[in-house]
Each structure stands twice: as structure tokens, then as C-alpha cells.
Scaffold this active site. Structure first.
Site, PDB file in Angstrom:
ATOM      1  CB  ALA A 186      43.295  45.943  45.685  1.00 33.08           C
ATOM      2  CB  THR A 221      35.694  41.837  47.550  1.00 30.93           C
ATOM      3  OG1 THR A 221      36.933  42.117  48.231  1.00 30.93           O
ATOM      4  CG2 THR A 221      35.543  40.353  47.306  1.00 30.93           C
ATOM      5  CG  ASN A 222      40.332  43.514  45.271  1.00 32.74           C
ATOM      6  OD1 ASN A 222      41.269  43.099  45.960  1.00 32.74           O
ATOM      7  ND2 ASN A 222      39.798  44.717  45.435  1.00 32.74           N
ATOM      8  NE  ARG A 223      42.445  35.497  42.834  1.00 33.61           N
ATOM      9  CZ  ARG A 223      43.296  34.915  41.990  1.00 33.61           C
ATOM     10  NH1 ARG A 223      43.290  35.285  40.718  1.00 33.61           N
ATOM     11  NH2 ARG A 223      44.133  33.992  42.409  1.00 33.61           N
TER      12      ARG A 223
END
Length: 206
Positions: A83, A17-19
Site C-alpha cells: 500500500a 502512512t496507512n493501516r
């Protein structure tokens, strides 16, 4: 409007995943709804409440987001601020991966669908205006303009995410347009960025 990250499982416990917090996309959805637009917000996993008057569709993976976006079409405007993970694991483990004497497992990655490029494709259901986002850590203008050309969208909102942007309530962005224009918007609240972007959209259609 798409917002937030996607989560690509590795096993039942872990994932890629990402932030992204989703705050900017949620603010854009709210600003559009405030002006009377009928808004579908396709959201990855975030800790935010749906804006009033906005239909939210929860998703987790990039493929789920692609399906939800397709289901929301046709639309007049697409603001693709999510994102989306570029890759996913080729084979998701059915059980939790354990530490082993041989070291960590090797993960084979495959590309996720390109949702922005798909929405921007010149088809009958293409929105009249497609806005993408480019989160960069260097060479913002060059990378954002390259993405604008590569994806086929109309505008790209570029922002430098190397300076405490993820999870913050403020953002500084540059709006790049297909005709070569660039508008630098100084750091301000994400709600203000959203209102400015929506005002720009209104002016475009006016």
C-alpha cells in the site's frame, strides 16, 4: 513481491502512512517460496518476520521502495501488494513542527512515483506477469478495473477494505484479469488467499 505500507516523513517525528499490516503480501511471498520460487520481498515498515527462504529488503518511503523494486528486476513475476503512499510532503521539516498560535501548518504534497505502473511498462525488463492490488471502500469492480487499465498490469486483486481487513488474518478478494475475467474468492485466511493466488499463477504459466 512488495508488501506493507510506506511511511513518508513530515518531520523527524511525524509522517504520512496507512493501516496496511503487510500480512497478505508476506503470505504471498511465503506461498511462492514454498513452491520453490526465488523470492525477493520488498517490505515497508511492518511487525512481521520474514518468511523462510525469502530475501527481505527493508524500505520506508515510496522512493526507497521504487529503488528496491528496480534493483530486484529482472524477474519473472511481480506481485505488487504494498500500500504505497500516493503523496509525500514537498519539504520535510528538519525539526519537530510545534503548535503555534496561527494554527496547524500547511503541508504541500507532491505525488510519489507510481511503482506498479513503472513495473508494468512495456520494456525489456517487464516481468512476464504483473499482479497489482486495489484496496477500495466503494465500487470495487469499477475502481479495480479502472486501475487495471490505467496501470497496465495483467491482473488486479481487488478487496473491500471497509470491512475490518487491515490487520486481520482473513480477506475476501476478487481477481480481475485483463481479458475481462473476474473470480470472486470468499472470505478466508490470508494464507489461503495467497495459496490460491499462487496456484492461479502456476496455472497461468503452465
Amino acid at each position: 513481491v512488495t508488501a506493507g505500507p510506506t511511511f513518508e516523513p513530515i518531520d523527524p517525528v511525524r509522517g504520512l502512512t496507512n493501516r496496511s499490516s503487510g500480512k497478505q503480501g508476506y503470505a504471498i511471498a511465503a506461498a511462492l517460496a514454498d513452491l520453490g520460487a526465488r523470492v525477493t520481498l520488498v517490505s515497508g515498515p511492518v511487525a512481521l518476520s520474514a518468511p523462510p527462504g525469502v530475501e527481505r529488503v527493508w524500505v520506508e518511503t515510496a522512493r526507497e521502495m521504487q529503488a528496491a523494486v528496480d534493483a530486484a528486476l529482472p524477474a519473472d513475476i511481480a506481485v505488487m501488494s504494498a500500500a504505497v503512499a500516493d503523496w509525500r510532503v514537498d519539504a520535510v521539516a528538519s525539526g519537530k513542527l510545534k503548535k503555534a498560535p496561527g494554527g496547524p501548518p500547511s503541508l504541500a504534497l507532491i505525488e510519489n512515483p507510481d511503482i506498479l505502473a513503472g513495473v508494468s511498462a512495456p520494456e525489456a525488463r517487464r516481468p512476464a506477469l504483473v499482479v497489482g492490488f486495489a484496496a477500495e471502500t466503494s465500487d470495487l469492480e469499477a475502481n479495480a478495473r479502472a486501475k487495471l487499465s490505467r496501470k497496465g498490469c495483467d491482473w488486479i486483486v481487488g478487496n473491500d477494505v471497509s470491512d475490518e481487513v487491515f490487520g486481520a488474518d482473513a480477506n475476501a478478494v476478487t481477481l480481475f484479469t485483463r481479458d475481462g475475467g473476474a473470480e470472486n474468492w470468499p472470505r478466508q485466511s490470508k494464507a489461503e488467499v495467497a495459496r490460491k493466488l499462487v496456484a492461479r499463477i502456476v496455472a497461468h504459466f503452465a
